[in-house]
Design a protein around this motif. Structure first.
Motif, PDB file in Angstrom:
ATOM      1  N   UNK A  77      -7.883 -30.619 -22.701  1.00 33.42           N
ATOM      2  CA  UNK A  77      -8.515 -30.674 -24.024  1.00 33.42           C
ATOM      3  C   UNK A  77      -7.483 -30.845 -25.130  1.00 33.42           C
ATOM      4  N   UNK A  78      -6.335 -30.155 -24.994  1.00 37.81           N
ATOM      5  CA  UNK A  78      -5.314 -30.239 -26.046  1.00 37.81           C
ATOM      6  C   UNK A  78      -4.283 -31.322 -25.754  1.00 37.81           C
ATOM      7  N   UNK A 104      -4.388 -30.592 -33.653  1.00 36.57           N
ATOM      8  CA  UNK A 104      -4.822 -29.370 -32.978  1.00 36.57           C
ATOM      9  C   UNK A 104      -6.117 -29.578 -32.204  1.00 36.57           C
ATOM     10  N   UNK A 105      -6.921 -30.500 -32.652  1.00 39.80           N
ATOM     11  CA  UNK A 105      -8.185 -30.801 -31.950  1.00 39.80           C
ATOM     12  C   UNK A 105      -7.981 -31.811 -30.833  1.00 39.80           C
ATOM     13  N   UNK A 129      -7.507 -19.038 -31.279  1.00 37.99           N
ATOM     14  CA  UNK A 129      -7.947 -20.381 -30.918  1.00 37.99           C
ATOM     15  C   UNK A 129      -6.819 -21.249 -30.426  1.00 37.99           C
ATOM     16  N   UNK A 130      -5.784 -20.598 -29.866  1.00 39.76           N
ATOM     17  CA  UNK A 130      -4.581 -21.297 -29.414  1.00 39.76           C
ATOM     18  C   UNK A 130      -4.781 -21.684 -27.952  1.00 39.76           C
ATOM     19  N   UNK A 131      -5.404 -22.849 -27.747  1.00 40.27           N
ATOM     20  CA  UNK A 131      -5.854 -23.236 -26.413  1.00 40.27           C
ATOM     21  C   UNK A 131      -4.697 -23.558 -25.464  1.00 40.27           C
ATOM     22  N   UNK A 132      -3.615 -24.096 -25.994  1.00 40.74           N
ATOM     23  CA  UNK A 132      -2.470 -24.372 -25.115  1.00 40.74           C
ATOM     24  C   UNK A 132      -1.900 -23.077 -24.562  1.00 40.74           C
ATOM     25  N   UNK A 133      -1.777 -22.061 -25.444  1.00 36.96           N
ATOM     26  CA  UNK A 133      -1.303 -20.763 -24.978  1.00 36.96           C
ATOM     27  C   UNK A 133      -2.260 -20.121 -24.005  1.00 36.96           C
TER      28      UNK A 133
END
Length: 956
Positions: A333-334, A113-114, A295-299
């Protein structure tokens, strides 16, 4: 015992480009339990800690780590990682390898996830080794699944599949249906990302019942959204919405905000595709804070990208860039390279629209290797298309041609991977609407203008042929190969049962409208019908996949101009093939020796005139619908419209028409135009219709005729002459039900009825006494033992089903026709709806029934209303009854373009068969001569009465 692993799903979504609109940006599908499932991996809430004798300190640290993980922020993930590291040390010291494996798996997921993918893999591989050491196959399956997810994120789809395919049998071996469901879904996601949507759909449809069986609503929601995304990607937006609307309440029910965010974004994408930009923006703005909260960066990256897409479409390019610039670093980032590629392409499209070609080119060139690296063919095709558009504006036409041809090669490859006929059609229509083929043709014609001796005009013709009626071409090849031979009898039985349920449901829906009903009742029946139609399409896709003959079948390729000249045309025939474009349209005039092309006005101008002419043909004043049959049609108004349209469509080839049979391959609105009624260019004030000097044939594509001839070659002539089905009984109060005779022919002159059943829902269906008159006239031309006739109650579905129609050279249906443009499968013919006692029977003979016929007919005549129409699908033409009868085994049909008058049609058909049977004319010749007689009459000269009927298919 540990359950299944986590899902972290991504997909390409929607984007705009400068000129083309193709799928290109990122709208991820998340794990519907992204946060919740890790708690199960780490044991929180599962109660499994007590099952092991191990370190109490390790258990406490593990539980605290799980709670921190559920908070979902970057900081809480780092804190969770520290707790899990400490728990891991405690378990190692205690010699508890099983729990050690759990903590290693949890740490791997946090690193994943990081976006520290390699570190994640290191931890997963350590966990895998320990799981195998202790013989925990469920844990092993979970870890294999998670390793697959990382490789999928890194773009190594094949390695991901390898790990999933190791995980799947383990889940099945231990009976872990939840884990099996997750892995099946993840396999589907890989195939979807690779563009193999049909295989993806197959895996999703295996996953869905498993998650429902174990009551896993979160995974069920994931899969419903994943299925919806396949339909969205393939252009079936309504079905996509149906799935999304099933998924959304499930995500909300289980509190899965990440899954909710993904579904909201996906719904927004559908509304964007439908042109409702504001509604799309509303859904994106609902999704964004949910992704940010979790904190769902892809979404978050996906939704920011899609909001940028809307602002670009609304013309606010700077705001679009602002959103893209926020999205891009999050994708990086992801480690979402597919998302990164899509956003880079979208940024390039904005700079292209702003006129900054070099910056646009830089962004496209950054995007292309990324999409290729992750195997995202849809984004690759989009980027290549955008590069082609850009290079054309820079004058680099040859490079632009290379790029657009590479994009179309990808599109063609993706299309062939779809077994579903409906989805193949919707995908190709979507591509056509986005303009790839239109751009290709226009670019080739620009090259032709610069280099008239290089053959680019012929290449443009070939591209035009590739862009039309492809599904029809393929189903005709399937019919020729008899792909249903040898298939599993259970599949045949399922198909038959589905068809019966469809007929029953549609009949129930029609009955509903004849009485009091609520919108909820109507909507429920419509949803049930949509589901049954979808199931039938999926079943037929399965029949194709499991048919040995289909597997061995070489997909037919459209013919080139040279092949059409050699295989289709003769010296008496001129092919007129139209291609309508946004900026300009084209007409090819092809003979066995020449190919010439002419520029026509833009699509919008042709559509406006064509629609006006078609409306005039159907105006009640022109149809004489009052009981006074001497009503005079406003022929001058029709002539004015026809003259203008003829000038636009035919004047460029006026000097080539003389003495030629005209083979017309229309496009768009031209599918509705009776060319026979258009004035011959240069005929002066007399406005001589083309019919007077030309035999006119219509075809959905030139290549269709070649395959029809192949289908007909070598077949023995059927032993009997004609099968006639006419004058069915539609209503209980019909005189024939009460024991009286049918309407006498002498009464026909006082009855003006048309043969349309477009108002059958909730209304009485009028009898058609003229159909008996025409059928009896035909019977008088044929020996009794060479004909079959079915009138009254015998003109039924049962009669058609129980008659071997392959014994007849001609098959004639004289009744009402009905067309469903929203669901072509429901179009058909109306046969008897009641029996001798007045009991209701199913008399709707629909398109799927027609496909099941076995014909050997030289001609099928559909003497009813609108039988030549259907759903107008870009890239396919009119999808309706014509293709059903061609599939069933006839090379030519006589069909109608509008609501035809009962008595006038009876006269036309009587004349047609007289010439066909007594004077040995071909069907094309006989139809023309019968229409000429009507044109010469005093009371039938309006083209409304004679021009509706056209011949589709073989003219010989």
């Amino acid at each position: 015992m540990v359950r299944q692993g986590l899902l972290l799903l991504f997909r390409p979504g929607l984007a705009i480009t400068a000129t083309l609109l193709l799928s290109s940006s990122v709208a991820p599908v998340s794990s519907a339990q992204e946060m919740d499932k890790l708690s199960k991996i780490t044991g929180i809430g599962e109660g499994w800690v007590a099952q092991y004798q191990g370190s109490a300190e390790g258990d406490r640290l593990l539980q605290e780590g799980g709670q921190l993980f559920q908070q979902g922020t970057a900081e809480s993930l780092r804190q969770a990682l520290q707790k899990l590291q400490s728990a891991h040390q405690a378990y190692r010291a205690a010699g508890d390898a099983a729990k050690e494996a759990i903590t290693l798996l949890g740490m791997g997921r946090i690193y994943d996830l990081l976006a520290e993918k390699q570190t994640a893999l290191d931890y997963f591989n350590q966990s895998l080794s320990l799981s195998r050491q202790v013989g925990d196959k469920t844990q092993e399956a979970t870890t294999l699944n998670n390793i697959g997810l990382v490789y999928s994120d890194l773009g190594d789809k094949q390695t991901a599949l390898d790990y999933y395919n190791q995980s799947l049998p383990l889940s099945r071996q231990v009976g872990d249906k939840a884990g099996e469901s997750v892995t099946l879904n993840n396999i589907g996601l890989v195939y979807s990302a690779l563009g193999d949507k049909q295989t993806a759909l197959d895996y999703y449809n295996q996953s869905l019942p498993l998650s429902r069986q174990v009551g896993d609503k979160a995974t069920e929601a994931i899969t419903l959204t994943s299925i919806g995304l396949v339909y969205s990607d393939l252009g079936d937006n309504q079905t996509a919405l149906d799935y999304f609307n099933q998924s959304l309440p499930l995500s909300r029910q289980v509190g899965d905000k990440a899954g909710e965010a993904v579904t909201l974004t996906s719904i927004g994408g559908v509304y964007y595709a439908l042109g409702d930009k504001q509604t799309a923006l509303d859904y994106f703005n609902q999704s964004l804070p949910l992704s940010q909260q979790m904190g769902y960066k892809a979404g978050e990256a996906s939704t920011l990208n899609n909001i940028g897409m809307v602002y670009h479409a609304l013309g606010d390019k700077q705001t679009a860039l602002d959103y893209y610039d926020r999205s891009l670093p999050l994708s990086r980032q992801v480690g979402d390279k597919a998302g990164e590629a899509g956003t880079l392409t979208n940024i390039g499209a904005v700079y292209n629209a702003l006129g900054d070609k070099q910056t646009a080119l830089d962004y496209f060139n950054q995007s292309l290797p990324l999409s290729r690296q992750v195997g995202d063919k849809a984004v690759e095709a989009t980027t290549l298309s955008n590069l082609a558009v850009l290079k054309r504006t820079q004058g680099n036409l040859t490079e632009a041609l290379t790029d657009i041809e590479a994009a179309i090669a990808i599109i063609e490859d993706l299309r062939t991977k779809i077994d579903s006929e409906q989805l193949r059609q919707s995908y190709f229509a979507q591509v056509q609407n986005q303009g790839a083929y239109e751009f290709y043709i226009d670019l080739l014609m620009q090259l032709h203008q610069q280099n008239p001796d290089k053959g680019y005009d012929k290449q443009a013709f070939n591209a035009s042929e590739r862009a039309r009626a492809r599904t029809l071409l393929e189903i005709l090849a399937e019919a020729n190969a008899d792909i249903r031979s040898g298939i599993d009898p259970d599949l045949r039985e399922k198909e038959s049962n589905l068809q019966q349920r469809i007929n029953a449901t549609e009949s129930q829906r029609m009955e509903l409208f004849s009485g009091e009903h609520t919108p909820e009742q109507a909507n429920a029946l419509k949803q049930e019908l949509d589901t049954l139609l979808r199931q039938l399409d999926e079943l037929r896709a399965e029949i194709r996949r499991t048919s040995p003959r289909y597997a061995a079948l070489t997909q037919p390729q459209p013919l080139t101009s040279e092949q059409i000249q050699q295989q289709v045309l003769d010296n008496d025939t001129l092919l007129l093939q139209y291609s309508l474009g946004e900026d300009r349209s084209f007409l090819w005039a092809v003979t066995p020796d020449t190919v010439e092309v002419y520029e026509l006005p833009p699509r919008a101008e042709i559509e406006e005139l064509g629609e006006q002419f078609y409306r005039l043909m159907q105006n009640p004043e022109y149809r004489g619908e009052s009981r006074n049959i001497t009503v005079s049609p406003n022929i001058p108004q029709i002539n004015a419209s026809a003259t203008e349209l003829s000038q636009m469509l035919l004047s460029p080839v006026a000097d080539k028409l003389a003495g030629k049979r005209l083979l017309v391959v229309p496009d768009g609105v031209l599918n509705f135009i009776p060319f026979a009624a258009l004035p011959t260019p240069g005929s002066g004030d007399e406005l001589t219709p083309l019919l007077v000097n030309h035999e006119i044939i219509n075809l959905p594509s030139s290549s269709t005729l070649a395959i029809l001839r192949e289908q007909d070659a070598g077949r023995q002539l059927a032993p009997k002459t004609v099968a006639l089905i006419a004058d069915p009984v539609f209503e209980r109060d019909d005189q024939r039900v009460t024991g009286q005779t049918s309407v006498k022919a002498s009464d026909l002159g006082r009855m003006m009825v048309n043969r349309s059943a477009d108002t059958i829902i909730g209304r009485p269906i009028p009898a058609l006494p003229g159909t008996r008159q025409e059928a009896e006239a035909i019977l008088g031309l044929v020996p009794a033992d060479a004909a079959m006739s079915a009138f009254d109650f015998d003109a039924s579905r049962a009669t058609v089903a129980n008659t071997d129609l392959s014994e007849y050279q001609m098959v004639h249906f004289a009744t009402h026709g009905f067309v469903s443009s929203s669901a072509p499968e429901l179009s058909g013919l109306v046969l008897s709806l009641v029996d001798e006692q007045g009991n209701e029977v199913d008399g709707f003979f629909r398109l799927h029934d027609i496909f099941n016929l076995q014909l050997n007919a030289q001609v099928v005549v559909l003497s009813a209303c609108q039988t030549g129409l259907g759903d107008s699908i870009r890239g396919e033409g009119l999808v309706g009854l014509t293709r059903g009868f061609m599939y069933a085994g006839t090379p030519r049909l006589v069909v109608s373009l509008w609501n035809v008058d009962d008595q006038a049609t009876a006269e036309l058909m009587s004349s047609f068969y007289g010439k066909l049977l007594s004077q040995q004319m071909t069907p094309a010749q006989a139809l023309r001569e019968a229409q000429l007689e009507m044109l010469a009459s005093d009371d039938r000269k309006s083209p409304y009465f004679w021009a509706a009927f056209t011949l589709q298919g073989e003219w010989k």
